[in-house]
Design a protein around this motif. Structure first.
Motif, PDB file in Angstrom:
ATOM      1  N   ARG A  72     -69.259  43.879   7.579  1.00  0.00           N
ATOM      2  CA  ARG A  72     -68.311  43.264   6.649  1.00  0.00           C
ATOM      3  C   ARG A  72     -66.964  43.981   6.705  1.00  0.00           C
ATOM      4  NH1 ARG A  72     -71.155  43.566   0.978  1.00  0.00           N
ATOM      5  NH2 ARG A  72     -71.734  45.589   1.857  1.00  0.00           N
ATOM      6  N   ALA A  73     -65.917  43.285   6.319  1.00  0.00           N
ATOM      7  CA  ALA A  73     -64.592  43.896   6.192  1.00  0.00           C
ATOM      8  C   ALA A  73     -64.559  44.723   4.912  1.00  0.00           C
ATOM      9  CB  ALA A  73     -63.520  42.816   6.151  1.00  0.00           C
ATOM     10  N   THR A  84     -63.983  35.342   6.206  1.00  0.00           N
ATOM     11  CA  THR A  84     -64.254  36.771   6.270  1.00  0.00           C
ATOM     12  C   THR A  84     -65.196  37.208   5.155  1.00  0.00           C
ATOM     13  OG1 THR A  84     -62.092  37.252   7.270  1.00  0.00           O
ATOM     14  CG2 THR A  84     -63.200  39.076   6.185  1.00  0.00           C
ATOM     15  N   TYR A 134     -66.280  40.256   2.878  1.00  0.00           N
ATOM     16  CA  TYR A 134     -65.710  41.519   2.420  1.00  0.00           C
ATOM     17  C   TYR A 134     -66.753  42.405   1.750  1.00  0.00           C
ATOM     18  CZ  TYR A 134     -61.144  39.445   3.336  1.00  0.00           C
ATOM     19  OH  TYR A 134     -60.061  38.867   3.943  1.00  0.00           O
ATOM     20  N   CYS A 151     -59.634  43.536   9.416  1.00  0.00           N
ATOM     21  CA  CYS A 151     -59.917  44.817   8.753  1.00  0.00           C
ATOM     22  C   CYS A 151     -59.789  46.015   9.695  1.00  0.00           C
ATOM     23  CB  CYS A 151     -61.334  44.772   8.176  1.00  0.00           C
ATOM     24  SG  CYS A 151     -61.834  46.300   7.347  1.00  0.00           S
ATOM     25  N   ARG A 198     -56.146  38.828   2.363  1.00  0.00           N
ATOM     26  CA  ARG A 198     -56.730  38.202   1.188  1.00  0.00           C
ATOM     27  C   ARG A 198     -55.665  37.601   0.279  1.00  0.00           C
ATOM     28  NH1 ARG A 198     -61.168  42.347  -1.199  1.00  0.00           N
ATOM     29  NH2 ARG A 198     -61.517  40.587  -2.599  1.00  0.00           N
ATOM     30  N   CYS A 205     -56.651  44.132   5.093  1.00  0.00           N
ATOM     31  CA  CYS A 205     -57.508  43.265   4.268  1.00  0.00           C
ATOM     32  C   CYS A 205     -56.758  42.746   3.057  1.00  0.00           C
ATOM     33  CB  CYS A 205     -58.745  44.030   3.807  1.00  0.00           C
ATOM     34  SG  CYS A 205     -60.079  44.144   5.019  1.00  0.00           S
ATOM     35  N   THR A 254     -65.781  36.735  -0.853  1.00  0.00           N
ATOM     36  CA  THR A 254     -65.467  36.031   0.362  1.00  0.00           C
ATOM     37  C   THR A 254     -64.301  35.110   0.101  1.00  0.00           C
ATOM     38  OG1 THR A 254     -67.788  36.088   1.042  1.00  0.00           O
ATOM     39  CG2 THR A 254     -66.377  34.502   2.167  1.00  0.00           C
ATOM     40  N   GLY A 261     -62.200  45.204   2.745  1.00  0.00           N
ATOM     41  CA  GLY A 261     -61.569  44.517   1.627  1.00  0.00           C
ATOM     42  C   GLY A 261     -60.465  45.297   0.949  1.00  0.00           C
TER      43      GLY A 261
END
Length: 232
Positions: free
Chosen positions: A198-199, A222, A224, A190, A210, A206, A229, A201
């Motif tokens: 947290r990332a 990861t 998010y 990220c 993903r 990201c 997740t 997302g």
């Protein structure tokens, strides 16, 4: 019996560089891992790089300070918002001017000092954000430059820049991580981490990560900020 050769591996702490370092070890190289603390927005990746270096079993890990915020010009090194609307056809503002050229040049300096003619970099030209310094033409051009700039080239030898992920999709890279027995949750992708660790997302990195894990059907460790997740 002669010692295994050394290779300098650019290790950002991201998924691609994690796989790249593990591939170098699998190919029998003693890994000299080089990470740059360039005052990037996503400094959490430095912690990830240390975890990956320990996991892969590198011979030496150098975290080199290089303050690119002095130059700015990128959402990763300047007060510019990280885009969250998804990839476009333009080069995004998360591109750091000439970053891979700078990083490879310093990797080349360490490789020459260590008596190595091999450098590994985890660039990818398929599922990526369109950065010009991830293209195969750039890697080929740098190898030509390295031949002209080093004692290896002066003596008629070559420096090889290995880009084993160059033509892999992100899903393929995720599958390689699993095959190599890596903990993908130890890597960090990220660009705009949330305050709670947290990332986000939603940044390009990201989204690409993903989508790759989702396509591969592989669980990703990861966490998010969207509350999801893993692949989705």
């Amino acid at each position: 019996m002669s010692e295994a050769p050394r290779a300098v591996v650019l290790l950002s702490g991201g998924l691609d560089s994690m796989v790249c370092a593990a591939l170098a070890r699998e190919q029998g190289y003693r890994v000299l891992a080089l990470t740059f603390d360039y005052n990037q927005r996503h400094r959490i990746e430095l912690d990830a790089a240390r975890k990956v270096a320990a996991r892969v079993g590198v011979e030496r890990h150098v975290v080199l300070p290089l303050d690119l915020r002095q130059f700015g010009g990128s959402a990763l090194t300047d007060d510019i918002a990280v885009p969250k609307d998804g990839p476009t056809d333009d080069i995004p503002v998360t591109y750091v001017p000439a970053r891979n050229l700078v990083f490879l040049s310093l990797a080349l300096a360490w490789a020459e000092a260590a008596g190595s003619s091999d450098i590994f970099i985890g660039v990818n030209a398929l599922d990526y954000s369109g950065y010009p310094d991830c293209r195969p033409e750039f890697i080929a051009g740098f190898m030509d430059l390295a031949r002209l700039a080093t004692t290896f080239g002066d003596k008629g030898g070559n420096v090889t820049v290995h880009a084993p992920l160059q033509h892999l999709k992100k899903a393929d890279i995720a599958r390689e991580a699993v095959r190599l027995g890596l903990d993908t949750g130890e890597s960090w992708s990220c660009y705009d981490p949330m305050p709670d660790g947290r990332a986000c997302g939603l940044c390009d990195s990201c989204r690409l990560r993903r989508a790759g894990f989702a396509e591969a059907g592989i669980e990703d460790g990861t966490r998010y900020g969207t509350g999801q997740t893993g692949p989705g």
